[in-house]
Design a protein around this motif. Structure first.
Motif, PDB file in Angstrom:
ATOM      1  N   LEU C 158     -13.558  20.722   0.374  1.00 18.82           N
ATOM      2  CA  LEU C 158     -14.197  21.820   1.104  1.00 18.82           C
ATOM      3  C   LEU C 158     -15.716  21.689   1.036  1.00 18.82           C
ATOM      4  O   LEU C 158     -16.417  21.781   2.057  1.00 18.82           O
ATOM      5  CB  LEU C 158     -13.750  23.155   0.514  1.00 18.82           C
ATOM      6  CG  LEU C 158     -14.109  24.399   1.309  1.00 18.82           C
ATOM      7  CD1 LEU C 158     -13.372  24.398   2.617  1.00 18.82           C
ATOM      8  CD2 LEU C 158     -13.766  25.652   0.538  1.00 18.82           C
ATOM      9  N   LEU C 159     -16.211  21.419  -0.168  1.00 20.31           N
ATOM     10  CA  LEU C 159     -17.654  21.244  -0.341  1.00 20.31           C
ATOM     11  C   LEU C 159     -18.148  20.071   0.494  1.00 20.31           C
ATOM     12  O   LEU C 159     -19.185  20.157   1.158  1.00 20.31           O
ATOM     13  CB  LEU C 159     -17.963  20.969  -1.805  1.00 20.31           C
ATOM     14  CG  LEU C 159     -18.522  22.120  -2.622  1.00 20.31           C
ATOM     15  CD1 LEU C 159     -18.635  21.711  -4.061  1.00 20.31           C
ATOM     16  CD2 LEU C 159     -19.883  22.493  -2.078  1.00 20.31           C
ATOM     17  N   LEU C 160     -17.383  18.959   0.455  1.00 19.08           N
ATOM     18  CA  LEU C 160     -17.829  17.773   1.181  1.00 19.08           C
ATOM     19  C   LEU C 160     -17.810  18.020   2.682  1.00 19.08           C
ATOM     20  O   LEU C 160     -18.700  17.543   3.400  1.00 19.08           O
ATOM     21  CB  LEU C 160     -16.940  16.579   0.826  1.00 19.08           C
ATOM     22  CG  LEU C 160     -17.233  15.955  -0.531  1.00 19.08           C
ATOM     23  CD1 LEU C 160     -16.279  14.807  -0.785  1.00 19.08           C
ATOM     24  CD2 LEU C 160     -18.654  15.452  -0.596  1.00 19.08           C
ATOM     25  N   VAL C 195     -11.145  18.658  10.473  1.00 17.30           N
ATOM     26  CA  VAL C 195      -9.768  18.589   9.974  1.00 17.30           C
ATOM     27  C   VAL C 195      -9.731  18.820   8.467  1.00 17.30           C
ATOM     28  O   VAL C 195      -8.902  19.588   7.953  1.00 17.30           O
ATOM     29  CB  VAL C 195      -9.131  17.235  10.328  1.00 17.30           C
ATOM     30  CG1 VAL C 195      -7.765  17.116   9.690  1.00 17.30           C
ATOM     31  CG2 VAL C 195      -9.027  17.093  11.825  1.00 17.30           C
ATOM     32  N   ALA C 196     -10.672  18.184   7.764  1.00 20.29           N
ATOM     33  CA  ALA C 196     -10.716  18.353   6.306  1.00 20.29           C
ATOM     34  C   ALA C 196     -10.939  19.816   5.952  1.00 20.29           C
ATOM     35  O   ALA C 196     -10.298  20.364   5.048  1.00 20.29           O
ATOM     36  CB  ALA C 196     -11.821  17.495   5.703  1.00 20.29           C
ATOM     37  N   TYR C 197     -11.823  20.469   6.701  1.00 21.46           N
ATOM     38  CA  TYR C 197     -12.113  21.880   6.440  1.00 21.46           C
ATOM     39  C   TYR C 197     -10.876  22.735   6.688  1.00 21.46           C
ATOM     40  O   TYR C 197     -10.553  23.635   5.912  1.00 21.46           O
ATOM     41  CB  TYR C 197     -13.255  22.338   7.335  1.00 21.46           C
ATOM     42  CG  TYR C 197     -13.712  23.748   7.088  1.00 21.46           C
ATOM     43  CD1 TYR C 197     -14.640  24.028   6.105  1.00 21.46           C
ATOM     44  CD2 TYR C 197     -13.206  24.800   7.841  1.00 21.46           C
ATOM     45  CE1 TYR C 197     -15.054  25.314   5.873  1.00 21.46           C
ATOM     46  CE2 TYR C 197     -13.615  26.094   7.616  1.00 21.46           C
ATOM     47  CZ  TYR C 197     -14.538  26.350   6.634  1.00 21.46           C
ATOM     48  OH  TYR C 197     -14.941  27.619   6.403  1.00 21.46           O
ATOM     49  N   LEU C 307     -10.656  11.747   3.532  1.00 22.12           N
ATOM     50  CA  LEU C 307     -11.059  12.250   4.841  1.00 22.12           C
ATOM     51  C   LEU C 307     -12.436  12.899   4.762  1.00 22.12           C
ATOM     52  O   LEU C 307     -13.302  12.655   5.618  1.00 22.12           O
ATOM     53  CB  LEU C 307     -10.027  13.272   5.313  1.00 22.12           C
ATOM     54  CG  LEU C 307     -10.078  13.675   6.775  1.00 22.12           C
ATOM     55  CD1 LEU C 307      -9.724  12.501   7.632  1.00 22.12           C
ATOM     56  CD2 LEU C 307      -9.115  14.813   7.024  1.00 22.12           C
ATOM     57  N   SER C 308     -12.648  13.689   3.719  1.00 19.58           N
ATOM     58  CA  SER C 308     -13.930  14.389   3.649  1.00 19.58           C
ATOM     59  C   SER C 308     -15.067  13.423   3.318  1.00 19.58           C
ATOM     60  O   SER C 308     -16.190  13.590   3.809  1.00 19.58           O
ATOM     61  CB  SER C 308     -13.856  15.537   2.649  1.00 19.58           C
ATOM     62  OG  SER C 308     -13.350  15.081   1.431  1.00 19.58           O
ATOM     63  N   ALA C 311     -15.924  11.903   6.393  1.00 13.62           N
ATOM     64  CA  ALA C 311     -16.682  12.844   7.217  1.00 13.62           C
ATOM     65  C   ALA C 311     -18.152  12.815   6.846  1.00 13.62           C
ATOM     66  O   ALA C 311     -19.038  12.805   7.715  1.00 13.62           O
ATOM     67  CB  ALA C 311     -16.121  14.255   7.047  1.00 13.62           C
ATOM     68  N   VAL C 312     -18.430  12.766   5.538  1.00 13.26           N
ATOM     69  CA  VAL C 312     -19.830  12.693   5.102  1.00 13.26           C
ATOM     70  C   VAL C 312     -20.457  11.406   5.613  1.00 13.26           C
ATOM     71  O   VAL C 312     -21.589  11.396   6.125  1.00 13.26           O
ATOM     72  CB  VAL C 312     -19.916  12.775   3.564  1.00 13.26           C
ATOM     73  CG1 VAL C 312     -21.348  12.558   3.108  1.00 13.26           C
ATOM     74  CG2 VAL C 312     -19.418  14.108   3.078  1.00 13.26           C
ATOM     75  N   ALA C 313     -19.706  10.299   5.503  1.00 12.36           N
ATOM     76  CA  ALA C 313     -20.227   9.019   5.980  1.00 12.36           C
ATOM     77  C   ALA C 313     -20.530   9.086   7.468  1.00 12.36           C
ATOM     78  O   ALA C 313     -21.592   8.628   7.923  1.00 12.36           O
ATOM     79  CB  ALA C 313     -19.208   7.916   5.686  1.00 12.36           C
ATOM     80  N   LEU C 314     -19.616   9.699   8.226  1.00  9.95           N
ATOM     81  CA  LEU C 314     -19.818   9.821   9.670  1.00  9.95           C
ATOM     82  C   LEU C 314     -21.084  10.615   9.961  1.00  9.95           C
ATOM     83  O   LEU C 314     -21.895  10.248  10.836  1.00  9.95           O
ATOM     84  CB  LEU C 314     -18.599  10.495  10.289  1.00  9.95           C
ATOM     85  CG  LEU C 314     -18.612  10.636  11.809  1.00  9.95           C
ATOM     86  CD1 LEU C 314     -18.616   9.268  12.449  1.00  9.95           C
ATOM     87  CD2 LEU C 314     -17.424  11.434  12.280  1.00  9.95           C
ATOM     88  N   SER C 315     -21.273  11.683   9.197  1.00 10.67           N
ATOM     89  CA  SER C 315     -22.467  12.498   9.394  1.00 10.67           C
ATOM     90  C   SER C 315     -23.725  11.690   9.099  1.00 10.67           C
ATOM     91  O   SER C 315     -24.725  11.777   9.821  1.00 10.67           O
ATOM     92  CB  SER C 315     -22.434  13.712   8.487  1.00 10.67           C
ATOM     93  OG  SER C 315     -21.614  14.691   9.037  1.00 10.67           O
TER      94      SER C 315
END
Ligand code: SF4
Ligand code: SF4
Lengths: 132, 116, 322
Positions: C158-160, C195-197, C307-308, C311-315
């Motif tokens: 959630l944090l990530l 999705v992770a969220y 996944l999260s 997501a950080v990497a994508l950001s």
């Protein structure tokens, strides 16, 4: 991933369909007229042969002396399993099922005397919503 | 600032007021059984809290460490100006650290027979 | 601002604030029962207020609970026993202070508002455990341990997921975040984080596949076992409040908040966008069975974390490309 989407799709599909249940007591399910419901006894036909008592698997039938000096079957509804054997066994057809399955009593004394089992004691309850 | 105060006072006030209403107006018929510890109908038996298993301690440790790391990253991102390559490096390192810790525990986690 | 009176008062008392929280409690319980019933081909609650589709049924239930006997068990510390659910419910609602529902409709505009809200949401799990501990009961104990484990599994993803969005927008200010989504929603820019969220939200509010701490066939009601009456409303409703907060946060973070409108219309748009998070969370009850605790943890620490992180990497990639 795909499987979860499929699950959600199924749920949404079912969401848009009509409910299958009925809103009792405003609506009643119609099960046809051959339901094994409350049992009535037409005492003018009964010959007091006691076959019904002999055949009852739950020992629900007990005979009761009526005012005309004869014994007729009465049913203990706490025991009756609505199997219908007594109706089948009755040689004169005086025991009959009524199309009324809402058999509910408000106290624990649920033995019904023969005089409480006249055909007009339990009205048939026709359903309003067909099964299919 | 005023709005927060109003929110806190009204929200907490409403919550407490409802409990007070219950306390004052709800019918009461105390009995010994109601005040007992709930044990699915049986009489209360044995102590409640048992020693936590070692594996859970590992978990809690993991949680605190990882959460702190990620929280730090959060603050770092928010305070730094955009396009600071060192920052991205730091985040990447932190994530790598998280992943290493998780992989270390993942085998135990993956198999319920190893829990104890 | 074309609001009748000051936005922060509206925020405190009406929409993200007190009225919204209690209203959501009623509507969410009704919606959940109704949706699940319809998926299972039933009618759902209709006895109270049939013309409204049974909408007042939860109100009736809650009223009934308020006027039922308040039992404070003998073996507990009675003060803490009564205070724990109140505090829990309050703490679940607290993050709302920092989330904006529309321009101006926010109690405390803060440059790191959303980050504070995320952290506040995550801190609440401690209170659930404290509540379970106060009740001192075997079922609450098991529920508390499960809650700890589950918290461990969802809070990092959630944090990530939130972190990924903050990196993407370069800000945690509610206004800044929404402004950054004026062209494209965050859910489109970074679907992985979305999705992770969403999954972490289901875990955090212990919705169905992860309804492990209060699994009814196993531990009665988990951390809420000993409560009755009003305290039960708070203990049990706290999860719905959390859902409300996370849905509000999600609609600001991922769905562009009140855009494309402002003012009062913006509030309604935010409300509608919250449904994107609330409806799946209600529907899962009819869809999934319950995971075993180790399966849930495996998902949390395995796929969801991966996944999260992705997501950080994508950001980061988006950010570097910009
Ligand atoms: S079997 Fe029929 S006829 Fe014989 S006693 Fe019973 S009810 Fe009467
Ligand atoms: S229906 Fe079956 S159980 Fe009931 S009285 Fe007749 S024989 Fe006995």
């Amino acid at each position: 991933m795909i499987i979860h989407l499929k699950l959600f799709a199924t749920a949404v599909k079912q969401l848009l369909q009509q409910p299958l249940t009925v809103r009792w007591p405003e609506e009643r399910r119609d099960y046809g007229d051959r339901v094994r419901g409350f049992i009535v006894n037409d005492r003018s036909k009964c010959i007091s042969c006691q076959l019904c008592e002999a055949v009852c698997p739950a020992k629900a039938i007990k005979f009761h002396l009526e005012a005309d000096g004869r014994r007729y079957p009465g049913i203990d509804w706490g025991r009756c399993i609505l199997c219908g054997y007594c109706v089948d066994a009755c040689p004169t057809g005086s025991l009959q099922h009524v199309n009324n399955t809402e058999i509910v009593w408000t106290d624990l004394d649920v033995y019904k005397k023969p005089s409480e089992m006249d055909p007009d004691d339990a009205a048939p309850l026709p359903g309003t919503k067909s099964l299919i | 600032m005023v709005a927060i105060l109003i929110f806190v006072v009204v929200f907490l006030g409403a919550l407490v007021a409802l409990v007070v209403v219950t306390f004052l107006f709800a019918p009461r018929r105390p009995s010994e059984i109601k005040e007992r510890r709930f044990e699915s109908g049986g009489p209360p038996y044995g102590p409640v809290q048992r020693r936590l298993l070692m594996q859970y301690f590992g978990y809690i440790y993991l949680v605190t460490v990882v959460e702190a790391a990620v929280g730090l990253a959060l603050v770092a991102v928010l305070t730094a100006q955009p396009s600071a390559p060192m920052l991205y490096l730091a985040i990447a390192l932190l994530l790598a650290a998280v992943l290493i810790v998780v992989l270390r525990y993942f085998k135990v986690l993956n198999d319920i027979r190893r829990w104890s | 601002m074309d609001l009748p009176f000051s936005g922060d008062l509206i925020a405190a008392l009406v929409f993200p604030g007190v009225l919204g929280i209690f209203g959501f409690l009623v509507v969410a319980i009704w919606l959940e029962r109704k949706l699940v019933a319809r998926v299972q081909w039933r009618y759902g609650p209709l006895y109270v207020s049939k013309p409204l589709g049974g909408l007042l049924q939860p109100v009736a239930d809650l009223l009934k609970l308020v006027f039922s006997e308040l039992v404070l068990p003998r073996h507990t510390n009675r003060l803490f026993f009564a205070a724990a659910p109140i505090l829990l419910f309050f703490a679940e609602g607290l993050p709302v202070v920092f989330i904006a529902a529309a321009p101006g409709v926010v109690m405390a505009p803060h440059p790191y508002g959303l980050a504070i809200a995320v952290v506040l949401v995550l801190l609440v799990a401690v209170l659930v455990v404290a509540m379970a501990w106060t009740e001192a009961d075997k079922f609450t104990y098991v529920g508390a341990v499960r809650e700890i484990l589950l918290t461990a599994a969802y809070e990092v993803p959630l944090l990530l997921a939130a972190l990924a969005m903050f990196i993407l927008y370069g800000t945690a200010d509610p206004y800044g975040v929404v402004e950054a989504q004026s062209n494209l929603w965050g859910a489109v820019l970074n679907p992985l984080a979305f999705v992770a969220y969403l999954v972490a939200l289901l875990m955090a509010t212990t919705r169905f596949p992860f309804e492990i701490p209060e699994a009814e066939p196993e531990v009665v009601l988990g951390p809420y076992t000993e409560y009755g009456s009003t305290l039960f409303i708070y203990a049990f409703g706290a999860n719905y409040v959390k859902l409300y907060v996370l849905a509000l946060l999600g609609s600001v973070l991922f769905l562009g908040g009140w855009l494309p409108a402002g003012g009062l219309a913006g509030v309604f748009i935010t409300l509608v966008k919250m449904l994107v998070f609330v409806l799946p969370a209600m529907l899962v009850r009819a869809i999934y069975p319950r995971y075993r605790i180790d399966q849930a943890l495996r998902i949390g620490w395995g796929k969801l974390l991966a996944l999260s992180v992705a997501a950080v990497a994508l950001s980061l990639v988006w950010r570097l490309l910009r």
